[in-house]
Design a protein around this motif. Sequence first.
Motif, PDB file in Angstrom:
ATOM      1  N   ASP A  18       0.862  -1.173   0.000  1.00 13.00           N
ATOM      2  CA  ASP A  18       0.000   0.000   0.000  1.00 13.00           C
ATOM      3  C   ASP A  18       0.905   1.231   0.000  1.00 13.00           C
ATOM      4  O   ASP A  18       1.673   1.457   0.945  1.00 13.00           O
ATOM      5  CB  ASP A  18      -0.892  -0.015   1.223  1.00 13.00           C
ATOM      6  N   ILE A  19       0.869   2.025  -1.048  1.00 13.41           N
ATOM      7  CA  ILE A  19       1.767   3.180  -1.161  1.00 13.41           C
ATOM      8  C   ILE A  19       1.093   4.493  -0.764  1.00 13.41           C
ATOM      9  O   ILE A  19       1.643   5.563  -0.973  1.00 13.41           O
ATOM     10  CB  ILE A  19       2.337   3.282  -2.590  1.00 13.41           C
ATOM     11  N   THR A  20      -0.060   4.445  -0.141  1.00 13.45           N
ATOM     12  CA  THR A  20      -0.756   5.665   0.289  1.00 13.45           C
ATOM     13  C   THR A  20       0.078   6.475   1.285  1.00 13.45           C
ATOM     14  O   THR A  20       0.195   7.691   1.132  1.00 13.45           O
ATOM     15  CB  THR A  20      -2.129   5.308   0.878  1.00 13.45           C
ATOM     16  N   PRO A  21       0.696   5.871   2.327  1.00  7.29           N
ATOM     17  CA  PRO A  21       1.532   6.680   3.232  1.00  7.29           C
ATOM     18  C   PRO A  21       2.719   7.316   2.524  1.00  7.29           C
ATOM     19  O   PRO A  21       3.113   8.447   2.825  1.00  7.29           O
ATOM     20  CB  PRO A  21       1.998   5.681   4.293  1.00  7.29           C
ATOM     21  N   LEU A  22       3.300   6.611   1.555  1.00 15.51           N
ATOM     22  CA  LEU A  22       4.417   7.154   0.799  1.00 15.51           C
ATOM     23  C   LEU A  22       3.977   8.374   0.003  1.00 15.51           C
ATOM     24  O   LEU A  22       4.679   9.383  -0.050  1.00 15.51           O
ATOM     25  CB  LEU A  22       4.996   6.088  -0.128  1.00 15.51           C
ATOM     26  N   LEU A  23       2.812   8.315  -0.604  1.00 13.89           N
ATOM     27  CA  LEU A  23       2.291   9.462  -1.362  1.00 13.89           C
ATOM     28  C   LEU A  23       2.011  10.640  -0.443  1.00 13.89           C
ATOM     29  O   LEU A  23       2.232  11.799  -0.826  1.00 13.89           O
ATOM     30  CB  LEU A  23       1.033   9.052  -2.132  1.00 13.89           C
ATOM     31  N   ASP A  24       1.520  10.361   0.779  1.00 18.70           N
ATOM     32  CA  ASP A  24       1.275  11.452   1.741  1.00 18.70           C
ATOM     33  C   ASP A  24       2.575  12.168   2.104  1.00 18.70           C
ATOM     34  O   ASP A  24       2.641  13.398   2.151  1.00 18.70           O
ATOM     35  CB  ASP A  24       0.621  10.904   2.999  1.00 18.70           C
ATOM     36  N   ILE A  25       3.638  11.411   2.353  1.00 18.42           N
ATOM     37  CA  ILE A  25       4.924  12.017   2.723  1.00 18.42           C
ATOM     38  C   ILE A  25       5.503  12.789   1.544  1.00 18.42           C
ATOM     39  O   ILE A  25       6.014  13.900   1.713  1.00 18.42           O
ATOM     40  CB  ILE A  25       5.896  10.934   3.218  1.00 18.42           C
ATOM     41  N   ILE A  26       5.396  12.245   0.347  1.00 20.72           N
ATOM     42  CA  ILE A  26       5.895  12.958  -0.831  1.00 20.72           C
ATOM     43  C   ILE A  26       5.137  14.264  -1.019  1.00 20.72           C
ATOM     44  O   ILE A  26       5.729  15.302  -1.319  1.00 20.72           O
ATOM     45  CB  ILE A  26       5.796  12.063  -2.087  1.00 20.72           C
ATOM     46  N   ILE A  28       3.690  16.091   1.352  1.00 18.56           N
ATOM     47  CA  ILE A  28       4.095  17.016   2.419  1.00 18.56           C
ATOM     48  C   ILE A  28       5.466  17.625   2.103  1.00 18.56           C
ATOM     49  O   ILE A  28       5.680  18.833   2.248  1.00 18.56           O
ATOM     50  CB  ILE A  28       4.103  16.292   3.779  1.00 18.56           C
ATOM     51  N   VAL A  29       6.406  16.799   1.649  1.00 14.00           N
ATOM     52  CA  VAL A  29       7.733  17.310   1.301  1.00 14.00           C
ATOM     53  C   VAL A  29       7.651  18.271   0.121  1.00 14.00           C
ATOM     54  O   VAL A  29       8.304  19.311   0.097  1.00 14.00           O
ATOM     55  CB  VAL A  29       8.697  16.137   1.001  1.00 14.00           C
ATOM     56  N   LEU A  30       6.827  17.965  -0.837  1.00 21.42           N
ATOM     57  CA  LEU A  30       6.645  18.834  -2.001  1.00 21.42           C
ATOM     58  C   LEU A  30       6.077  20.188  -1.584  1.00 21.42           C
ATOM     59  O   LEU A  30       6.563  21.238  -2.024  1.00 21.42           O
ATOM     60  CB  LEU A  30       5.731  18.154  -3.027  1.00 21.42           C
ATOM     61  N   VAL A  31       5.074  20.181  -0.727  1.00 24.18           N
ATOM     62  CA  VAL A  31       4.490  21.437  -0.244  1.00 24.18           C
ATOM     63  C   VAL A  31       5.539  22.223   0.551  1.00 24.18           C
ATOM     64  O   VAL A  31       5.669  23.450   0.387  1.00 24.18           O
ATOM     65  CB  VAL A  31       3.225  21.162   0.600  1.00 24.18           C
ATOM     66  N   PHE A  32       6.302  21.558   1.398  1.00 22.24           N
ATOM     67  CA  PHE A  32       7.342  22.231   2.169  1.00 22.24           C
ATOM     68  C   PHE A  32       8.375  22.881   1.255  1.00 22.24           C
ATOM     69  O   PHE A  32       8.765  24.040   1.445  1.00 22.24           O
ATOM     70  CB  PHE A  32       8.016  21.232   3.110  1.00 22.24           C
ATOM     71  N   LEU A  33       8.820  22.173   0.247  1.00 21.35           N
ATOM     72  CA  LEU A  33       9.814  22.724  -0.669  1.00 21.35           C
ATOM     73  C   LEU A  33       9.254  23.884  -1.481  1.00 21.35           C
ATOM     74  O   LEU A  33       9.957  24.857  -1.739  1.00 21.35           O
ATOM     75  CB  LEU A  33      10.351  21.633  -1.595  1.00 21.35           C
ATOM     76  N   LEU A  34       8.013  23.810  -1.866  1.00 23.05           N
ATOM     77  CA  LEU A  34       7.405  24.913  -2.615  1.00 23.05           C
ATOM     78  C   LEU A  34       7.256  26.160  -1.758  1.00 23.05           C
ATOM     79  O   LEU A  34       7.420  27.280  -2.234  1.00 23.05           O
ATOM     80  CB  LEU A  34       6.049  24.490  -3.173  1.00 23.05           C
ATOM     81  N   LEU A  35       6.938  25.971  -0.486  1.00 24.64           N
ATOM     82  CA  LEU A  35       6.759  27.129   0.390  1.00 24.64           C
ATOM     83  C   LEU A  35       8.085  27.791   0.766  1.00 24.64           C
ATOM     84  O   LEU A  35       8.141  28.998   0.979  1.00 24.64           O
ATOM     85  CB  LEU A  35       6.012  26.713   1.658  1.00 24.64           C
ATOM     86  N   THR A  36       9.137  27.007   0.858  1.00 25.23           N
ATOM     87  CA  THR A  36      10.411  27.575   1.305  1.00 25.23           C
ATOM     88  C   THR A  36      11.377  27.900   0.177  1.00 25.23           C
ATOM     89  O   THR A  36      12.423  28.490   0.417  1.00 25.23           O
ATOM     90  CB  THR A  36      11.115  26.593   2.270  1.00 25.23           C
TER      91      THR A  36
END
Length: 140
Positions: A18-26, A28-36
């Motif tokens: 099940d790759i749903t948790p992996l997609l959630d972390i990706i 979150i990291v993508l949003v963090f990188l876009l904001l900073t």
Amino acid sequence: MIKSPEASQSAWRAMTPDITPLLDIIFIVLVFLLLTANIPLQSLEVDLPKTDSEALSVVQEDKSMTINLLAGSPAWALQGEKYDDWAAFRPVLEQNLESLKKAELMLASDSTVTVDNMMKLLAFLQEHEIQATQILMEQE
């Protein structure tokens, strides 16, 4: 009507992770990188006072005095003026006693200077209650 999955499909799905948790972390990291990523640099403009550089250098020279302990002969120097031995250097220090007390005093010594020359100078300074604010030393 609800159909039950075939046996071959359920076995295949049971073996895939099940790759749903992996997609959630990706995400979150993508949003963090876009904001900073596009943080604007903050700067503060400072208006420096305009002064005459010659007047500034004269003021700085009066505030500090340097005593050098040199290896060999001449062995002493005050503000770049060299003296051969302690007997010639001590009267010069006594003449400049008031300016030595008022100024920020720096002692600069070569690494090969004997300890007795440093002790003579430190004893003189202690005798006349002059505090050496900086002792310059070389790093090896």
